[in-house]
Every structure is written in structure tokens, then in C-alpha cells.
Write a protein that holds these residues in place. Structure first.
Motif: not given
Length: 254
Positions: A89-96, A219-232
């Protein structure tokens, strides 16, 4: 199978491999069992050719990991499909991808159990091991499942030095599990927040301190809304890895 099974089965496990073997047999929560198996049969059209895992999903990573990452629960068409935490899933895509960027994973992608992914010094797990409806376990399901995380932390105690907790639900569950596993949580109980950290001391004469880091969920929601960025995300994971003594560069100010 009664809710007593997790308590008995987890207590008997002497290694993480034994714990995983016992965990995947668990049927203690009727609502979760029905949902994970119904989802595995119905499938999502994009994964119609997949044979879904449809069972509790164990933790993933080396038994001697110095750092643990714990989230919420398996995604219905992610880990419940693939059989590995945050895989598919997309959450895992970012994490890994972030773990790979830090040198803590062998590759940036996670697609299934046979994809060759390895983690270095990191173990990924969850306080609830079955996919829940609407991604919302009940407090009773959380409490029933917590014994698996407690035992996992106990078995990792010789090497565990940091824990990254993704989200409020995971934060509350992880602190309770770590306390039961033998660490003292400082009063007042620390509240969740992104970037928050707290150090737990071993309750007994042996063991080492563990630093717990809060991070918004991937989560996708947090990433899409910018609450969590890859840099964070990278900042928190780098700080936790450095604290655990893993070979990463010392992170700069967040």
C-alpha cells in the motif's frame, strides 16, 4: 478460540520465530477474523489474481533489531493481502523508501513476501495484527492483541533502544505494551505529538533505556494533506536510528 489464547500462546514463545508462528494462528477477536477473511475472499478488483494472506500479520525485521517501528493495524488490501506489515500500500511505499534512503532497508519498494526486502537493525510491527473494518480496532481488540506486542518487545529487550510510534492510537498502545514488557513510563504519561520523544527506563536491574518517538502516521490522508511530509518522516526515523546506534548520519535540526 477464546481471548485467553493470545495470553497463553505469547507467553510460551521463546523466540520471535515462535511468536510469529503462534500469532498467525490467532482467532481471538471474532469481528476482526470475520473482516480479514471476508476481505480476503472478496478482494479488490486490482488484486483479483492474488491469494490474500487473510490472517494475523506478524512483525517483520531481524530479531536483534535496535529500533522498532509500530503503527496501527494491517491495511485490508495491503498487509492483509501480502502478509507483511506495511507492504502493498502507499503508506508502506513511503515508509520503506525512507528506510532505504537511510540505509536501513535493502530496497525502496515492498510488494510481497518474495520481493527480497530486508531490514537492517529495524523491526516493523503493530499493536493490532488483524485488519479492522474502517481501519478502526476497538479498545477491546487492542487490549486483546497487546500481549503479542508485549512479548515481541520482551524478546527484543537485549537490543532494543528506540521505538517510532506512528499515530495516536499506536502511541497509547505502544506505551502500555512497553510498560508491561518491563520499562517504566514517566509520569505524567506523555501525550502523543509529532516529534515528541520520551525515554523509558528499565523497571528492573537489567536492561537498557528505550527512547520512544512520536510520528504522524504514514497514511495517504496525512501525506496528501501535507500533515506528514517525506522530510518530516525522514527526520524522525533518522533521529530514532541514530539514538539506537544504527549507522546513519546524525540528523540536523528538524
Amino acid at each position: 478460540m477464546s481471548t485467553e489464547y493470545p495470553v497463553r500462546a505469547a507467553a510460551k514463545a521463546r523466540t520471535l520465530t515462535e511468536l510469529e508462528t503462534r500469532l498467525v494462528r490467532c482467532r481471538a477477536c471474532p469481528r476482526l477474523v470475520a473482516w480479514r477473511e471476508e476481505t480476503a475472499l472478496a478482494k479488490r478488483p486490482a488484486f483479483a489474481d492474488w491469494e490474500y494472506w487473510g490472517r494475523p500479520v506478524p512483525g517483520f525485521g531481524p530479531a536483534d533489531a535496535a529500533m522498532m517501528i509500530t503503527g496501527l493495524a494491517p491495511a485490508a488490501h495491503g498487509a492483509n493481502r501480502t502478509g507483511r506489515m506495511f507492504t502493498g500500500d502507499r503508506a508502506g511505499d513511503l515508509l520503506y523508501a525512507t528506510l532505504y534512503d537511510l540505509g536501513l532497508a535493502s530496497q525502496a519498494t515492498a510488494t510481497g513476501l518474495d520481493d527480497g526486502l530486508e531490514l537492517y537493525g529495524v523491526r516493523v510491527t503493530a499493536p493490532v495484527h488483524c485488519a479492522p473494518p474502517a481501519n478502526r480496532p476497538t479498545t477491546g481488540e487492542r487490549d486483546t492483541c497487546r500481549v503479542w506486542l508485549v512479548r515481541e518487545a520482551q524478546l527484543m529487550q537485549p537490543t532494543l533502544r528506540s521505538v517510532v510510534v506512528l499515530g495516536t492510537f499506536g502511541w497509547q498502545a505502544a506505551l502500555s505494551a512497553l510498560e508491561e514488557a518491563g520499562w517504566s513510563v514517566p509520569p505524567p504519561r506523555p501525550a502523543f505529538g509529532h516529534g515528541v520523544r520520551t525515554t523509558l527506563t528499565p523497571a528492573g536491574p537489567t536492561g537498557a533505556e528505550v527512547t520512544v518517538f512520536g510520528c504522524y502516521h504514514v497514511s495517504q490522508r496525512n501525506v496528501f494533506t501535507g500533515r506528514l511530509t517525506p522530510a518530516m518522516l525522514r527526520q524522525v526515523l533518522a533521529e530514532a536510528a541514530y539514538t539506537a546506534g544504527l549507522p546513519v548520519e546524525r540528523p540536523g535540526p528538524g
